[in-house]
Design a protein around this motif. Structure first.
Motif, PDB file in Angstrom:
ATOM      1  N   ALA A  63      19.458  27.138 -41.876  1.00 19.67           N
ATOM      2  CA  ALA A  63      20.526  27.935 -41.822  1.00 19.67           C
ATOM      3  C   ALA A  63      21.860  27.541 -42.395  1.00 19.67           C
ATOM      4  CB  ALA A  63      20.732  28.494 -40.239  1.00 19.67           C
ATOM      5  N   ALA A  64      22.215  26.100 -42.126  1.00 19.48           N
ATOM      6  CA  ALA A  64      23.376  25.478 -42.856  1.00 19.48           C
ATOM      7  C   ALA A  64      23.328  25.468 -44.289  1.00 19.48           C
ATOM      8  CB  ALA A  64      23.613  24.290 -42.157  1.00 19.48           C
ATOM      9  N   ASN A  65      22.067  25.117 -44.878  1.00 16.21           N
ATOM     10  CA  ASN A  65      21.875  25.372 -46.479  1.00 16.21           C
ATOM     11  C   ASN A  65      21.743  26.841 -46.981  1.00 16.21           C
ATOM     12  OD1 ASN A  65      21.141  24.531 -48.960  1.00 16.21           O
ATOM     13  ND2 ASN A  65      19.074  24.060 -48.244  1.00 16.21           N
ATOM     14  N   LEU A  66      21.196  27.628 -46.268  1.00 12.53           N
ATOM     15  CA  LEU A  66      21.173  29.015 -46.921  1.00 12.53           C
ATOM     16  C   LEU A  66      22.684  29.558 -46.491  1.00 12.53           C
ATOM     17  CD1 LEU A  66      17.883  30.331 -45.534  1.00 12.53           C
ATOM     18  CD2 LEU A  66      18.360  29.732 -47.666  1.00 12.53           C
ATOM     19  N   THR A  67      23.216  29.282 -45.479  1.00 11.40           N
ATOM     20  CA  THR A  67      24.524  29.840 -45.278  1.00 11.40           C
ATOM     21  C   THR A  67      25.635  29.485 -46.392  1.00 11.40           C
ATOM     22  OG1 THR A  67      24.302  30.458 -43.022  1.00 11.40           O
ATOM     23  CG2 THR A  67      26.570  30.416 -43.667  1.00 11.40           C
ATOM     24  N   ALA A 105       9.410  30.059 -28.837  1.00 12.84           N
ATOM     25  CA  ALA A 105       9.817  31.070 -29.938  1.00 12.84           C
ATOM     26  C   ALA A 105      11.274  31.393 -30.146  1.00 12.84           C
ATOM     27  CB  ALA A 105       9.127  32.279 -29.504  1.00 12.84           C
ATOM     28  N   GLY A 106      12.185  30.921 -29.110  1.00  8.52           N
ATOM     29  CA  GLY A 106      13.277  31.459 -28.828  1.00  8.52           C
ATOM     30  C   GLY A 106      14.507  30.096 -29.557  1.00  8.52           C
ATOM     31  N   VAL A 107      14.037  29.067 -29.292  1.00  5.10           N
ATOM     32  CA  VAL A 107      14.758  28.048 -29.692  1.00  5.10           C
ATOM     33  C   VAL A 107      14.991  27.891 -31.046  1.00  5.10           C
ATOM     34  CG1 VAL A 107      14.928  25.495 -29.816  1.00  5.10           C
ATOM     35  CG2 VAL A 107      14.440  26.495 -27.497  1.00  5.10           C
ATOM     36  N   PRO A 108      14.175  27.966 -32.013  1.00  2.00           N
ATOM     37  CA  PRO A 108      14.340  27.900 -33.599  1.00  2.00           C
ATOM     38  C   PRO A 108      15.278  29.237 -33.693  1.00  2.00           C
ATOM     39  CG  PRO A 108      12.243  27.750 -33.182  1.00  2.00           C
ATOM     40  CD  PRO A 108      12.611  27.932 -31.938  1.00  2.00           C
ATOM     41  N   VAL A 109      15.003  30.252 -33.109  1.00  2.00           N
ATOM     42  CA  VAL A 109      16.147  31.493 -33.751  1.00  2.00           C
ATOM     43  C   VAL A 109      17.399  31.285 -33.216  1.00  2.00           C
ATOM     44  CG1 VAL A 109      16.040  34.008 -33.476  1.00  2.00           C
ATOM     45  CG2 VAL A 109      13.938  33.017 -33.504  1.00  2.00           C
ATOM     46  N   LEU A 110      17.355  30.547 -31.702  1.00  2.00           N
ATOM     47  CA  LEU A 110      19.023  30.436 -31.597  1.00  2.00           C
ATOM     48  C   LEU A 110      19.434  29.136 -32.043  1.00  2.00           C
ATOM     49  CD1 LEU A 110      20.944  30.799 -29.130  1.00  2.00           C
ATOM     50  CD2 LEU A 110      20.101  29.092 -28.147  1.00  2.00           C
ATOM     51  N   GLY A 111      18.887  28.139 -32.730  1.00  2.00           N
ATOM     52  CA  GLY A 111      19.351  27.069 -33.694  1.00  2.00           C
ATOM     53  C   GLY A 111      19.948  27.722 -34.995  1.00  2.00           C
ATOM     54  N   ILE A 112      19.012  28.680 -35.441  1.00  2.00           N
ATOM     55  CA  ILE A 112      19.167  29.195 -36.870  1.00  2.00           C
ATOM     56  C   ILE A 112      20.653  30.091 -36.508  1.00  2.00           C
ATOM     57  CG2 ILE A 112      18.456  30.643 -38.647  1.00  2.00           C
ATOM     58  CD1 ILE A 112      15.873  29.693 -38.313  1.00  2.00           C
ATOM     59  N   GLY A 113      20.667  30.750 -35.665  1.00  2.00           N
ATOM     60  CA  GLY A 113      22.052  31.715 -35.435  1.00  2.00           C
ATOM     61  C   GLY A 113      23.031  31.146 -35.235  1.00  2.00           C
ATOM     62  N   VAL A 114      22.924  30.042 -34.239  1.00  2.00           N
ATOM     63  CA  VAL A 114      24.226  29.338 -34.100  1.00  2.00           C
ATOM     64  C   VAL A 114      24.757  28.491 -35.197  1.00  2.00           C
ATOM     65  CG1 VAL A 114      25.340  27.346 -32.464  1.00  2.00           C
ATOM     66  CG2 VAL A 114      23.835  29.085 -31.716  1.00  2.00           C
ATOM     67  N   ARG A 115      23.864  27.877 -36.044  1.00  2.00           N
ATOM     68  CA  ARG A 115      24.331  27.035 -37.249  1.00  2.00           C
ATOM     69  C   ARG A 115      24.596  27.830 -38.187  1.00  2.00           C
ATOM     70  NH1 ARG A 115      26.295  22.460 -37.453  1.00  2.00           N
ATOM     71  NH2 ARG A 115      24.689  21.793 -35.838  1.00  2.00           N
ATOM     72  N   CYS A 117      26.425  30.824 -37.692  1.00  2.00           N
ATOM     73  CA  CYS A 117      27.376  31.294 -37.352  1.00  2.00           C
ATOM     74  C   CYS A 117      28.703  30.160 -37.507  1.00  2.00           C
ATOM     75  CB  CYS A 117      27.357  31.752 -35.858  1.00  2.00           C
ATOM     76  SG  CYS A 117      28.872  32.450 -35.342  1.00  2.00           S
ATOM     77  N   THR A 118      28.236  28.987 -37.282  1.00  2.00           N
ATOM     78  CA  THR A 118      29.209  27.815 -37.360  1.00  2.00           C
ATOM     79  C   THR A 118      29.553  27.723 -39.091  1.00  2.00           C
ATOM     80  OG1 THR A 118      28.190  26.767 -35.463  1.00  2.00           O
ATOM     81  CG2 THR A 118      29.538  25.303 -37.094  1.00  2.00           C
ATOM     82  N   CYS A 119      28.695  27.667 -39.821  1.00  2.01           N
ATOM     83  CA  CYS A 119      28.840  27.340 -41.170  1.00  2.01           C
ATOM     84  C   CYS A 119      29.567  28.686 -41.883  1.00  2.01           C
ATOM     85  CB  CYS A 119      27.339  27.332 -41.916  1.00  2.01           C
ATOM     86  SG  CYS A 119      26.643  25.666 -41.426  1.00  2.01           S
ATOM     87  N   SER A 120      29.300  29.795 -41.519  1.00  3.64           N
ATOM     88  CA  SER A 120      29.786  31.032 -42.093  1.00  3.64           C
ATOM     89  C   SER A 120      31.241  31.407 -41.588  1.00  3.64           C
ATOM     90  CB  SER A 120      29.128  32.269 -41.901  1.00  3.64           C
ATOM     91  OG  SER A 120      29.080  32.762 -40.503  1.00  3.64           O
ATOM     92  N   THR A 121      31.665  31.059 -40.283  1.00 10.36           N
ATOM     93  CA  THR A 121      32.913  31.072 -39.732  1.00 10.36           C
ATOM     94  C   THR A 121      33.871  29.848 -40.075  1.00 10.36           C
ATOM     95  OG1 THR A 121      32.258  29.930 -37.715  1.00 10.36           O
ATOM     96  CG2 THR A 121      32.183  32.326 -37.608  1.00 10.36           C
ATOM     97  N   SER A 122      33.421  28.742 -40.287  1.00  7.36           N
ATOM     98  CA  SER A 122      34.108  27.545 -40.702  1.00  7.36           C
ATOM     99  C   SER A 122      34.291  27.774 -42.196  1.00  7.36           C
ATOM    100  CB  SER A 122      33.303  26.325 -40.642  1.00  7.36           C
ATOM    101  OG  SER A 122      33.150  25.974 -39.580  1.00  7.36           O
ATOM    102  N   ALA A 123      33.341  28.335 -43.294  1.00  2.59           N
ATOM    103  CA  ALA A 123      33.623  28.380 -44.416  1.00  2.59           C
ATOM    104  C   ALA A 123      34.776  29.641 -44.647  1.00  2.59           C
ATOM    105  CB  ALA A 123      32.475  28.879 -45.211  1.00  2.59           C
ATOM    106  N   SER A 124      34.531  30.682 -43.868  1.00  2.00           N
ATOM    107  CA  SER A 124      35.476  31.806 -44.062  1.00  2.00           C
ATOM    108  C   SER A 124      36.959  31.502 -43.598  1.00  2.00           C
ATOM    109  CB  SER A 124      35.199  33.133 -43.447  1.00  2.00           C
ATOM    110  OG  SER A 124      35.061  33.030 -41.942  1.00  2.00           O
ATOM    111  N   SER A 125      37.176  30.437 -42.707  1.00  2.06           N
ATOM    112  CA  SER A 125      38.262  30.055 -42.278  1.00  2.06           C
ATOM    113  C   SER A 125      39.211  29.188 -43.402  1.00  2.06           C
ATOM    114  CB  SER A 125      38.347  29.220 -41.261  1.00  2.06           C
ATOM    115  OG  SER A 125      37.671  29.997 -39.846  1.00  2.06           O
ATOM    116  N   THR A 126      38.216  28.571 -44.261  1.00  2.00           N
ATOM    117  CA  THR A 126      38.905  27.761 -45.424  1.00  2.00           C
ATOM    118  C   THR A 126      39.164  28.844 -46.537  1.00  2.00           C
ATOM    119  OG1 THR A 126      36.734  27.299 -46.377  1.00  2.00           O
ATOM    120  CG2 THR A 126      37.686  25.731 -44.889  1.00  2.00           C
TER     121      THR A 126
END
Length: 151
Positions: A63-67, A105-115, A117-126
């Motif tokens: 998700a970090a790479n795609l975001t 089933a839930g762990v990868p989806v949560l990991g992708i969502g959190v990562r 969100c982290t990448c998109s919110t950090s990038a938009s702050s800059t």
């Protein structure tokens, strides 16, 4: 309502900090309780096996790479998709979290969502402020505070 300590004149950082803080708090709460759940009945997993569940969360690196490839970091869509993924993970884990398959089933989806969100919110702050370095620092500070106080 803005998060405490976020200057009133920085609206993009306020909103992004809130998304980042809530996603990291959800992540912290999940892993704190899941480790305990996996060590008890009916799973009886060893610490090494519980640690292997962290590898499922490594899907967040994708998700970090795609975001990071999103061209317009100020667009709300990447953050919205990440928030929806976190909600889906919460739904899967609340419905089937008492089974090993539900957790797997839930762990990868949560990991992708959190990562994501982290990448998109950090990038938009800059990209959405004139002074990106303090904005990102403030964003990450609020995110870590929420994650630490989540559990």
């Amino acid at each position: 309502m803005r998060p405490p300590g976020v200057p009133a004149g920085v609206p993009p950082v306020r909103g992004r900090s809130a998304y980042g803080a809530l996603s990291f708090a959800a992540f912290s709460i999940f892993w704190s309780t899941t480790a305990l759940q996996l060590s008890r009945d009916p799973f009886h997993c060893s610490p090494a096996v519980i640690g292997l569940f962290g590898l499922l969360g490594a899907a967040g690196a994708m998700a970090a790479n795609l975001t990071g490839r999103v061209k317009r970091h100020t667009h709300p869509m990447p953050t919205a998709v990440a928030v929806v993924l976190i909600a889906v993970a919460c739904a899967v884990l609340s419905a089937a979290g008492r089974t090993l398959g539900g957790i797997i089933a839930g762990v990868p989806v949560l990991g992708i969502g959190v990562r994501g969100c982290t990448c998109s919110t950090s990038a938009s702050s800059t990209t959405s402020t004139r002074r990106p370095v303090p904005a990102v620092g403030l964003h990450l500070l609020r995110r870590q505070e929420a994650g630490a106080s989540g559990p």
